[in-house]
Every structure is written in C-alpha cells, then in structure tokens.
Motif scaffolding. Structure first.
Motif, PDB file in Angstrom:
ATOM      1  N   ALA A 179       4.496   1.992  -8.251  1.00  0.00           N
ATOM      2  CA  ALA A 179       3.703   3.224  -8.265  1.00  0.00           C
ATOM      3  C   ALA A 179       4.179   4.218  -9.315  1.00  0.00           C
ATOM      4  CB  ALA A 179       3.739   3.879  -6.885  1.00  0.00           C
ATOM      5  N   ILE A 182       3.085   9.707  -9.606  1.00  0.00           N
ATOM      6  CA  ILE A 182       2.808   8.590  -8.715  1.00  0.00           C
ATOM      7  C   ILE A 182       1.385   8.094  -8.928  1.00  0.00           C
ATOM      8  CG2 ILE A 182       2.785   7.811  -6.316  1.00  0.00           C
ATOM      9  CD1 ILE A 182       5.529   8.622  -7.387  1.00  0.00           C
ATOM     10  N   GLN A 237      -2.305   6.464  -8.438  1.00  0.00           N
ATOM     11  CA  GLN A 237      -3.425   6.557  -7.494  1.00  0.00           C
ATOM     12  C   GLN A 237      -3.615   7.943  -6.882  1.00  0.00           C
ATOM     13  OE1 GLN A 237      -4.152   3.017  -4.951  1.00  0.00           O
ATOM     14  NE2 GLN A 237      -2.136   2.318  -5.632  1.00  0.00           N
ATOM     15  N   VAL A 279      10.486   5.793  -3.747  1.00  0.00           N
ATOM     16  CA  VAL A 279       9.209   5.513  -4.399  1.00  0.00           C
ATOM     17  C   VAL A 279       9.080   4.024  -4.693  1.00  0.00           C
ATOM     18  CG1 VAL A 279       7.799   5.971  -6.449  1.00  0.00           C
ATOM     19  CG2 VAL A 279       9.142   7.811  -5.421  1.00  0.00           C
ATOM     20  N   GLU A 283       0.811  -1.213   0.000  1.00  0.00           N
ATOM     21  CA  GLU A 283       0.000   0.000   0.000  1.00  0.00           C
ATOM     22  C   GLU A 283       0.850   1.272   0.000  1.00  0.00           C
ATOM     23  OE1 GLU A 283      -2.770  -0.037   3.190  1.00  0.00           O
ATOM     24  OE2 GLU A 283      -3.620  -1.998   2.658  1.00  0.00           O
ATOM     25  N   LEU A 320       3.065   4.056  -1.372  1.00  0.00           N
ATOM     26  CA  LEU A 320       3.405   4.644  -2.669  1.00  0.00           C
ATOM     27  C   LEU A 320       4.781   5.292  -2.635  1.00  0.00           C
ATOM     28  CD1 LEU A 320      -0.027   6.302  -3.523  1.00  0.00           C
ATOM     29  CD2 LEU A 320       0.837   4.054  -4.233  1.00  0.00           C
ATOM     30  N   TYR A 321       5.070   6.026  -1.558  1.00  0.00           N
ATOM     31  CA  TYR A 321       6.407   6.615  -1.434  1.00  0.00           C
ATOM     32  C   TYR A 321       6.670   7.030   0.008  1.00  0.00           C
ATOM     33  CZ  TYR A 321       4.143  11.287  -1.671  1.00  0.00           C
ATOM     34  OH  TYR A 321       3.372  12.393  -1.438  1.00  0.00           O
ATOM     35  N   THR A 372       0.123   6.666   1.214  1.00  0.00           N
ATOM     36  CA  THR A 372      -0.656   5.607   0.580  1.00  0.00           C
ATOM     37  C   THR A 372      -1.726   6.265  -0.276  1.00  0.00           C
ATOM     38  OG1 THR A 372      -2.384   5.398   2.268  1.00  0.00           O
ATOM     39  CG2 THR A 372      -0.295   4.229   2.678  1.00  0.00           C
ATOM     40  N   ALA A 373      -2.562   5.476  -0.889  1.00  0.00           N
ATOM     41  CA  ALA A 373      -3.609   6.044  -1.742  1.00  0.00           C
ATOM     42  C   ALA A 373      -4.630   6.830  -0.937  1.00  0.00           C
ATOM     43  CB  ALA A 373      -4.300   4.933  -2.519  1.00  0.00           C
TER      44      ALA A 373
END
Length: 267
Positions: A214, A241, A243, A210, A164, A166-167, A179-180
C-alpha cells in the motif's frame, strides 16, 4: 446485533409455518428474517448440511423424526466442531420442556405463540450470539497468521483478508484497521501484530503498521503535533497510502525502510 437474525422454521403444518413467519417479520428488535422453511426434521437436517442460520424455530411433534431428534443430531454435530444454531422449540404441548432444555434449547414456546413472547426469545438468542462473539476476540491474532484478521465489530465477527488491509494504527486504547472501503476499531497491540504479520507489513511509526503493497509515495510533509519525534508540529517524513490517499507519519529511523519498500515494489 447490526445484522438480522437468520431463522429456519421447522413445522409440518403449512399454516403454522405461515403464522410463525408473520410473527418473526413483525418483530422489530432484534431484527430477524426467515431464510428457509422445512416441513419435517429430515428436510431441515438436509438443509442445514449446506446452509447456516442463527436460529431454528422447531416444532416438537412431527411425522417421522421429531424435533427433539433433530436437536439431538445438531448437538452431536456441535460436539464434533460443527457450529450449532440456537434452538427455540415451538409446540402445542408442554410435556417435552425438560427434555428440550437438556438439549440446550434457548427457549420453549407454546402455541399459539404471542409476538411478545417470541420477541423475548429472539432477544435472548441475539444476546447469546453477542456473548459468543465477545469471547472470540483473542483468536484474531492467530487468525492473522492464516491470512485474515478477525475483527469484533459491535457484536458481529468480520474476517478481513490481509490483502485488503492497508494499515493498522494505534489510537488511544484501540487500533484502527483501514481498508479501501472501511475503518474498523479493534482491540490488540500493534507490536503483537507487527511480530505476527511478518514481512508483508512495515512499522513506519510508533503508532502505525502499513502494508508494504500500500506504500505509494514518501515525501516531506507537515506533521501534526505529536506525530514527529519531539512532539511539536513540524515538517517531517510521511507516506501516502494507496486507494485512500491518506498520509501517515514516518519516523526518521524508518525512512530508509520505507524507501526500500518503494524500490522493491517498483522492481
């Protein structure tokens, strides 16, 4: 604590349990909710085998095994590595107080319980949980190796699956984990996470790590001051990125690595 304390009430008298439930629900700070009731120590022990709670409000004198016996069982389980809820004894008798505190009880309330006294006990439990969470911050890196990153978010511990994430971005003295659905502030070193997270993540800039999965797009992009080498606003490389549709600066030396990540995701 941002989440309500989860409370188990153990008392053989239904009216006593009803009154205690009402007192718990009347306490506004810290918030607490009764998640279960038990009429005996044996029933409570069975419930605790399959469920978790933060606090047990425990009567001492009950038919069969008493409250002191249950506390002893829970302490033995804790010595074996099973998390132990906090215990506050609630009883009409005061002669067991010494034994109760030997069992690491957080408090010892005598009936009839006053709301102010109960609220003080709940505050003590909430403080203990916050302190316990604080000393567990450092295992976050070790947990990351097992597929999650553990974040201490205002006194509660969150387990964020690596899938989950993303970075991670370094900002001032902290890291932001994205996260998203949320951004979480955490302690740690970006370099430490880069070493431990391995091939699933890519260092795109001195301040950003990252997830390769993603990475969606690489292109020239207007940089804010300080994002590109030299520290001046200019056009540089940036990665989009997935989402969240955010752009992160990419240092010139990492452009080739980002292109490789994009090519690999499309193969």
């Amino acid at each position: 604590m941002s989440e309500a304390l989860k409370v188990l009430i153990v008392d053989d008298e239904p009216l006593a349990r009803l009154r205690l439930r009402g007192l718990v629900e009347a306490c506004s700070e810290p918030r607490a909710e009764v998640v279960a009731e038990a009429g005996s120590a044996t029933q409570a022990q069975h419930w605790l085998r399959d469920h978790a709670c933060d606090l047990v409000l425990l009567d001492v004198q009950m038919p069969g095994p008493d409250g002191l016996h249950l506390a002893d069982v829970l302490r033995d389980r804790a010595l074996q590595g099973v998390p132990m809820p906090a215990i506050v004894f609630v009883t009409a008798h005061g002669e067991h107080a010494l034994r109760a505190f030997e069992l690491d009880a957080m408090d010892y309330l005598t009936k009839p319980v006053r709301r102010e006294r109960l609220q003080a006990a709940l505050s003590r439990v909430a403080q203990r949980l916050s302190e316990r969470a604080a000393v567990q911050v450092r295992p976050a890196l070790e947990a990351a190796e097992g597929g999650v990153i553990v974040v201490n978010d205002r006194g509660r511990m969150l387990r964020i699956p690596l899938g989950e994430v993303l970075y991670l971005k370094a900002e001032l003295k902290y890291l932001t984990l994205r996260t998203a659905t949320q951004s979480l502030v955490m302690d740690g070193s970006l370099s430490d996470y880069e070493q431990r997270l391995g091939e699933r993540f890519l260092r795109v800039h001195r301040n950003a790590l990252v997830a390769k999965a993603a990475v969606r797009e690489l292109q020239k992009h207007a940089m804010a001051p300080g994002e590109e080498e030299g520290g001046e606003a200019a056009e540089g490389w940036a990665v989009r990125i997935a989402q969240v549709d955010e752009w992160l600066a990419v240092s010139r030396r990492q452009v080739a690595a980002v292109r490789e990540a994009l090519a690999a995701s499309g193969s």
